[in-house]
Design an enzyme around this catalytic site. Structure first.
Site, PDB file in Angstrom:
ATOM      1  N   GLU A   1      13.907  56.424  18.810  1.00  0.00           N
ATOM      2  CA  GLU A   1      13.114  55.224  19.458  1.00  0.00           C
ATOM      3  C   GLU A   1      12.973  55.677  20.848  1.00  0.00           C
ATOM      4  O   GLU A   1      13.950  55.645  21.530  1.00  0.00           O
ATOM      5  CB  GLU A   1      13.501  53.968  19.243  1.00  0.00           C
ATOM      6  CG  GLU A   1      13.843  53.462  17.839  1.00  0.00           C
ATOM      7  CD  GLU A   1      12.305  53.426  16.954  1.00  0.00           C
ATOM      8  OE1 GLU A   1      11.358  53.065  17.394  1.00  0.00           O
ATOM      9  OE2 GLU A   1      12.803  53.485  15.727  1.00  0.00           O
TER      10      GLU A   1
ATOM     11  N   GLY B   1      30.536  55.808  28.470  1.00  0.00           N
ATOM     12  CA  GLY B   1      30.405  57.126  29.366  1.00  0.00           C
ATOM     13  C   GLY B   1      29.107  57.674  29.524  1.00  0.00           C
ATOM     14  O   GLY B   1      27.986  57.113  29.132  1.00  0.00           O
TER      15      GLY B   1
ATOM     16  N   LYS C   1      27.548  54.252  21.533  1.00  0.00           N
ATOM     17  CA  LYS C   1      27.764  54.420  23.013  1.00  0.00           C
ATOM     18  C   LYS C   1      26.652  53.385  23.460  1.00  0.00           C
ATOM     19  O   LYS C   1      25.491  53.865  23.494  1.00  0.00           O
ATOM     20  CB  LYS C   1      27.536  55.777  23.357  1.00  0.00           C
ATOM     21  CG  LYS C   1      28.124  55.677  24.749  1.00  0.00           C
ATOM     22  CD  LYS C   1      27.699  57.190  25.484  1.00  0.00           C
ATOM     23  CE  LYS C   1      26.036  57.296  25.898  1.00  0.00           C
ATOM     24  NZ  LYS C   1      25.930  56.425  27.135  1.00  0.00           N
TER      25      LYS C   1
ATOM     26  N   GLY D   1      27.699  60.896  25.294  1.00  0.00           N
ATOM     27  CA  GLY D   1      26.495  60.898  24.220  1.00  0.00           C
ATOM     28  C   GLY D   1      26.625  62.235  23.936  1.00  0.00           C
ATOM     29  O   GLY D   1      26.222  62.464  22.425  1.00  0.00           O
TER      30      GLY D   1
ATOM     31  N   CYS E   1      10.163  48.783  26.532  1.00  0.00           N
ATOM     32  CA  CYS E   1       9.323  49.885  26.103  1.00  0.00           C
ATOM     33  C   CYS E   1       8.206  49.377  25.648  1.00  0.00           C
ATOM     34  O   CYS E   1       7.170  50.102  25.379  1.00  0.00           O
ATOM     35  CB  CYS E   1      10.267  50.400  24.911  1.00  0.00           C
ATOM     36  SG  CYS E   1      10.698  49.321  23.655  1.00  0.00           S
TER      37      CYS E   1
ATOM     38  N   GLY F   1      25.596  59.947  29.286  1.00  0.00           N
ATOM     39  CA  GLY F   1      24.975  60.555  28.199  1.00  0.00           C
ATOM     40  C   GLY F   1      25.412  62.249  28.036  1.00  0.00           C
ATOM     41  O   GLY F   1      25.533  62.709  26.890  1.00  0.00           O
TER      42      GLY F   1
ATOM     43  N   GLU G   1       5.303  57.393  32.018  1.00  0.00           N
ATOM     44  CA  GLU G   1       5.978  56.139  31.745  1.00  0.00           C
ATOM     45  C   GLU G   1       6.844  55.695  33.016  1.00  0.00           C
ATOM     46  O   GLU G   1       7.546  56.555  33.579  1.00  0.00           O
ATOM     47  CB  GLU G   1       6.994  56.183  30.641  1.00  0.00           C
ATOM     48  CG  GLU G   1       7.726  54.802  30.412  1.00  0.00           C
ATOM     49  CD  GLU G   1       8.933  54.962  29.405  1.00  0.00           C
ATOM     50  OE1 GLU G   1       9.679  55.695  29.353  1.00  0.00           O
ATOM     51  OE2 GLU G   1       8.997  53.940  28.548  1.00  0.00           O
TER      52      GLU G   1
HETATM   53  P1  NAD Z   1      18.092  57.532  28.611  1.00  0.00           P
HETATM   54  O1  NAD Z   1      17.456  58.564  27.589  1.00  0.00           O
HETATM   55  O2  NAD Z   1      18.332  58.244  29.707  1.00  0.00           O
HETATM   56  O3  NAD Z   1      19.422  57.016  28.127  1.00  0.00           O
HETATM   57  C1  NAD Z   1      19.484  56.277  26.689  1.00  0.00           C
HETATM   58  C2  NAD Z   1      20.908  56.666  26.102  1.00  0.00           C
HETATM   59  O4  NAD Z   1      21.298  57.874  25.691  1.00  0.00           O
HETATM   60  C3  NAD Z   1      22.026  56.222  27.100  1.00  0.00           C
HETATM   61  O5  NAD Z   1      23.133  55.720  26.563  1.00  0.00           O
HETATM   62  C4  NAD Z   1      22.514  57.418  27.872  1.00  0.00           C
HETATM   63  O6  NAD Z   1      23.665  57.686  28.104  1.00  0.00           O
HETATM   64  C5  NAD Z   1      22.214  58.502  26.411  1.00  0.00           C
HETATM   65  N1  NAD Z   1      21.929  59.680  26.751  1.00  0.00           N
HETATM   66  C6  NAD Z   1      21.482  60.383  27.714  1.00  0.00           C
HETATM   67  N2  NAD Z   1      21.538  61.802  27.827  1.00  0.00           N
HETATM   68  C7  NAD Z   1      22.213  62.017  26.449  1.00  0.00           C
HETATM   69  C8  NAD Z   1      22.474  63.021  25.852  1.00  0.00           C
HETATM   70  N3  NAD Z   1      22.226  64.439  26.359  1.00  0.00           N
HETATM   71  N4  NAD Z   1      23.059  62.990  24.664  1.00  0.00           N
HETATM   72  C9  NAD Z   1      23.270  62.006  24.058  1.00  0.00           C
HETATM   73  N5  NAD Z   1      23.089  60.844  24.643  1.00  0.00           N
HETATM   74  C10 NAD Z   1      22.394  60.845  25.817  1.00  0.00           C
HETATM   75  O7  NAD Z   1      17.177  56.449  28.620  1.00  0.00           O
HETATM   76  P2  NAD Z   1      17.528  54.922  29.404  1.00  0.00           P
HETATM   77  O8  NAD Z   1      16.890  55.436  31.009  1.00  0.00           O
HETATM   78  O9  NAD Z   1      18.801  54.411  29.328  1.00  0.00           O
HETATM   79  O10 NAD Z   1      16.170  53.932  28.677  1.00  0.00           O
HETATM   80  C11 NAD Z   1      14.921  53.952  29.239  1.00  0.00           C
HETATM   81  C12 NAD Z   1      14.234  54.596  28.258  1.00  0.00           C
HETATM   82  O11 NAD Z   1      14.239  53.908  27.134  1.00  0.00           O
HETATM   83  C13 NAD Z   1      12.731  54.252  28.550  1.00  0.00           C
HETATM   84  O12 NAD Z   1      11.946  55.760  28.379  1.00  0.00           O
HETATM   85  C14 NAD Z   1      12.294  53.464  27.444  1.00  0.00           C
HETATM   86  O13 NAD Z   1      10.813  53.354  27.107  1.00  0.00           O
HETATM   87  C15 NAD Z   1      12.932  53.708  26.277  1.00  0.00           C
HETATM   88  N6  NAD Z   1      13.183  52.738  25.384  1.00  0.00           N
HETATM   89  C16 NAD Z   1      12.654  52.824  24.145  1.00  0.00           C
HETATM   90  C17 NAD Z   1      12.733  51.815  23.304  1.00  0.00           C
HETATM   91  C18 NAD Z   1      12.078  51.879  21.791  1.00  0.00           C
HETATM   92  O14 NAD Z   1      12.226  51.065  20.915  1.00  0.00           O
HETATM   93  N7  NAD Z   1      11.199  52.934  21.508  1.00  0.00           N
HETATM   94  C19 NAD Z   1      13.347  50.583  23.452  1.00  0.00           C
HETATM   95  C20 NAD Z   1      13.931  50.471  24.992  1.00  0.00           C
HETATM   96  C21 NAD Z   1      13.807  51.586  25.773  1.00  0.00           C
END
Ligand code: NAD
Length: 480
Positions: A249, A205, A174, A211, A283, A207, A384
Site C-alpha cells: 500500500e 528500528g 515493525k 525492516g 495517503c 527501515g 507526493e
Molecule cells: P516509508 O516507506 O519511509 O516507511 C514505511 C515503513 O517502512 C517504516 O516502518 C520504515 O521503517 C519501513 N522501511 C523503510 N525502508 C525499509 C526497507 N528497506 N525495508 C523494509 N522496511 C523499510 O514511508 P513513511 O515515510 O513512513 O510513510 C509515508 C508514506 O506512506 C507516504 O508515501 C504515504 O502515501 C504512504 N502511505 C500509504 C498508505 C496506503 O494505504 N496506500 C497509507 C499511509 C501511508
C-alpha cells in the site's frame, strides 16, 4: 527518558544489538525517548518465537481467536485516553483526532477481523460428470511480516496485524521508527487479552536495518507493507527471489474534482478536511483540487478564507485544527515543495510559512498552504508532498478533468463532487484509482477492498480481501 523494548515471545526484551535511536516529540522538537535499532539477530529471535507459536495458534479454534481479538479491541477502548495521548505526543497530530479517529479505528480493526474470521468461508465445486468434488482450504501462511508507516501509526499497524492473527498466522511487526509508542503499548494489552506468547512480536528500528531484516528473513513468507512508493519497490526487489507474497500500500496524489452542480457547502467543508486532516499526512488526502470553471473564483475565495481560519497549534490543545508535522526532515521536505512551486510559476494563495507556536518554537509547524498552479504537469502537482499543501486548478470539460486526474503515476483514491448521476457513473469507471468517493471523503466501511493501482501499490486490504491475503488457498479434489 523512556527506552522502549521489543516485544518478543510475550515479553518486553532488550535488543541484542544494544543500538538505540532517539525518538522526537514533533510538538516541541525534543528527544523524549529511545527505541532499539533492532538488528538481524533481534529479528531472528522474533521469527523463532513466531515459528514456535504457529503450530498452536494455527490450530486454535476460530471462536477462541475471535474472542482474543475482541478482547484486545475492548482493552484499546478502555485505554483510549492513554493511547490517544501517546499517539499525539509521538506523531504531532491533534489529540482530538487521535481520540476520535486513530485509536477508535485501531479498536475497530481488531473487532472487525475478530468477527470477520467467523464468517470467512471457502468455495467448493462439484465436478459434474467426473464423480468428484473440489473444495478449497484457506490455510494460514505461517510467519508473516507487517511493516507500517508513521502517519496513522496504530490505525495502520493494527489494520495488518488483526487480519493476520485472525487468519491463524504468527506475526513479526515493525511500526515506523518515527512513531513507535502505541505499537509498544499494544504488547501489554495483547498479554492481558490472553494472546499466546510468540503469536505477535514487535520489533523496533530503522527501515534499512530492522525492516530490511524482516524482508530478508527466510521464515517470513508474506509481507504486508504500507509506506512510500520507493520503499515498496525496494521491498518488492528484495522479496522477489524468495517468492514472498506481498501486499504493498503505497503513496498517492489524489484528485479532488469539483463540478459546479455539487452541494457547495458540503463540498467546501469536506474539502477542507480532505486537504488538511492530520496535517495533510493521510495517503487518501485530496492533494490536487480541480474546480469547474463557473465556480472556480468563488471556490478559490471561499476556500482560502476558510483555510486561513484553521488554527495551527500544539496537538494537546482542544482548539487545534492543525498540529505538528511528524519530523524535522519531513517539515523541510514539505517546505522545499513550497519553494519549488514558486520556481515553477505557482501562486501561493495562502500559507507556506513555518509557524512558531508560543512556548514550542522548536516544533514542526507549518501553515496550511494552497497553491494555484499554472499547469497540471508541474512537480507540485505530480509528486507526493504528504503535508498540508494542496494545489488548485480550474477545468472546463469533464474530459479535461479526467485526463488531468489520471495524468500522475499514482492511483490510490479520487473524490468527485457532482449531482449528475450519468457523469458519476462515467467518471468512476474511468478514473484510475482503487477507491472513488462521490460527494464524500474517507467514508470507510471495513468490509470494502482498500488499495491502489499504478505506483500506489499492489494487492487489497480490508474485509475478506485481507483474510485472503493472509491465507494460502489449497484445492482438494476428491473422486468418489
Ligand atoms: P516509508 O516507506 O519511509 O516507511 C514505511 C515503513 O517502512 C517504516 O516502518 C520504515 O521503517 C519501513 N522501511 C523503510 N525502508 C525499509 C526497507 N528497506 N525495508 C523494509 N522496511 C523499510 O514511508 P513513511 O515515510 O513512513 O510513510 C509515508 C508514506 O506512506 C507516504 O508515501 C504515504 O502515501 C504512504 N502511505 C500509504 C498508505 C496506503 O494505504 N496506500 C497509507 C499511509 C501511508
Amino acid at each position: 527518558m523512556q527506552q522502549l523494548k521489543n516485544f518478543i515471545n510475550g515479553q518486553y526484551t532488550l535488543p541484542v544489538s544494544n543500538n538505540w535511536i532517539d525518538n522526537y516529540c514533533p510538538a516541541n522538537g525534543e528527544v523524549y525517548g529511545q527505541i532499539p535499532n533492532s538488528s538481524k539477530d533481534d529479528v531472528a529471535q522474533a521469527c523463532r518465537a513466531a515459528k514456535n507459536a504457529f503450530a498452536n495458534w494455527s490450530q486454535t479454534t476460530i471462536e477462541k481467536r475471535s474472542r482474543i481479538l475482541l478482547k484486545i479491541s475492548e482493552l484499546l477502548e478502555k485505554n483510549l485516553q492513554r493511547f490517544a495521548e501517546a499517539e499525539s505526543t509521538d506523531n504531532g497530530k491533534p489529540i482530538s483526532l487521535a481520540k476520535t479517529v486513530d485509536i477508535p479505528r485501531a479498536a475497530s480493526n481488531f473487532r472487525f477481523f475478530g468477527n470477520a474470521i467467523t464468517q470467512f468461508a471457502s468455495e467448493s465445486h462439484e465436478s459434474v460428470g467426473f464423480n468428484a468434488i473440489n473444495y478449497t482450504l484457506r490455510q494460514p501462511i505461517g510467519v508473516v511480516g507487517c511493516i507500517s508507516p508513521w502517519n496513522l501509526p496504530l490505525y495502520l499497524f493494527t489494520w495488518k496485524i488483526a487480519p493476520a492473527l485472525a487468519a491463524g498466522n504468527c506475526v513479526v511487526a515493525k511500526p515506523s521508527e518515527v512513531t513507535p509508542m502505541t505499537a509498544y503499548l499494544l504488547g501489554e494489552l495483547c498479554n492481558e487479552a490472553g494472546l499466546p506468547k510468540g503469536v505477535l512480536n514487535i520489533v523496533h528500528g530503522l527501515g534499512s536495518t530492522t525492516g530490511q531484516a524482516i524482508v530478508e528473513h527466510p521464515d517470513i513468507k508474506a509481507i504486508s507493507f504500507t509506506g512510500g512508493t520507493a520503499t515498496g519497490a525496494h521491498i518488492a526487489r528484495v522479496a522477489a527471489p524468495m517468492f514472498k507474497k506481498l501486499s504493498l500500500e503505497l503513496g498517492g496524489k489524489n484528485p479532488n474534482i469539483i463540478f459546479a452542480d455539487c452541494d457547495y457547502d458540503d463540498m467546501l467543508e469536506t474539502t477542507l478536511r480532505s486537504s488538511f486532516a492530520n496535517q495533510g499526512q493521510i495517503c487518501l488526502c485530496g492533494s490536487r483540487i480541480f474546480v469547474e470553471q463557473p465556480i472556480y473564483n468563488q471556490f478559490k475565495t471561499d476556500f482560502v478564507a476558510r483555510v486561513k481560519k484553521l488554527n495551527v497549534g500544539h496537538p494537546a490543545e482542544a482548539t487545534t485544527d492543525i498540529g505538528a508535522l511528524v519530523s524535522k526532515p519531513h517539515l523541510e521536505k514539505v517546505m522545499q515543495y513550497v519553494t519549488i512551486a514558486k520556481e515553477e510559476g505557482g501562486t501561493l494563495l495562502c500559507g507556506g510559512n513555518k509557524v512558531l507556536v508560543k512556548g514550542f518554537e522548536n516544533g514542526y509547524y507549518l501553515e496550511p498552504t494552497v497553491i494555484e498552479v499554472p499547469t497540471d504537469e508541474c512537480r507540485v502537482n505530480q509528486e507526493e508532498i504528504f503535508g498540508p499543501v494542496v494545489t488548485l486548478m480550474p477545468f472546463t470539460t469533464e474530459n479535461e478533468a479526467l485526463t488531468m486526474a489520471n495524468k500522475v503515476k499514482y492511483g490510490l483514491s479520487a473524490t468527485l463532487w457532482t449531482n449528475n448521476l450519468k457523469r458519476t457513473m462515467r467518471m468512476s469507471q474511468q478514473i484510475q484509482a482503487g477507491i472513488v468517493w462521490i460527494n464524500t471523503w474517507m467514508l470507510r466501511d471495513l468490509r470494502t477492498p482498500f488499495g491502489g493501482v499504478k505506483s500506489s501499490g499492489v494487492g487489497r486490504e480490508g474485509g475478506f480481501e485481507a483474510l485472503r491475503f493472509f491465507t494460502e488457498a489449497k484445492n482438494v479434489c476428491i473422486k468418489y
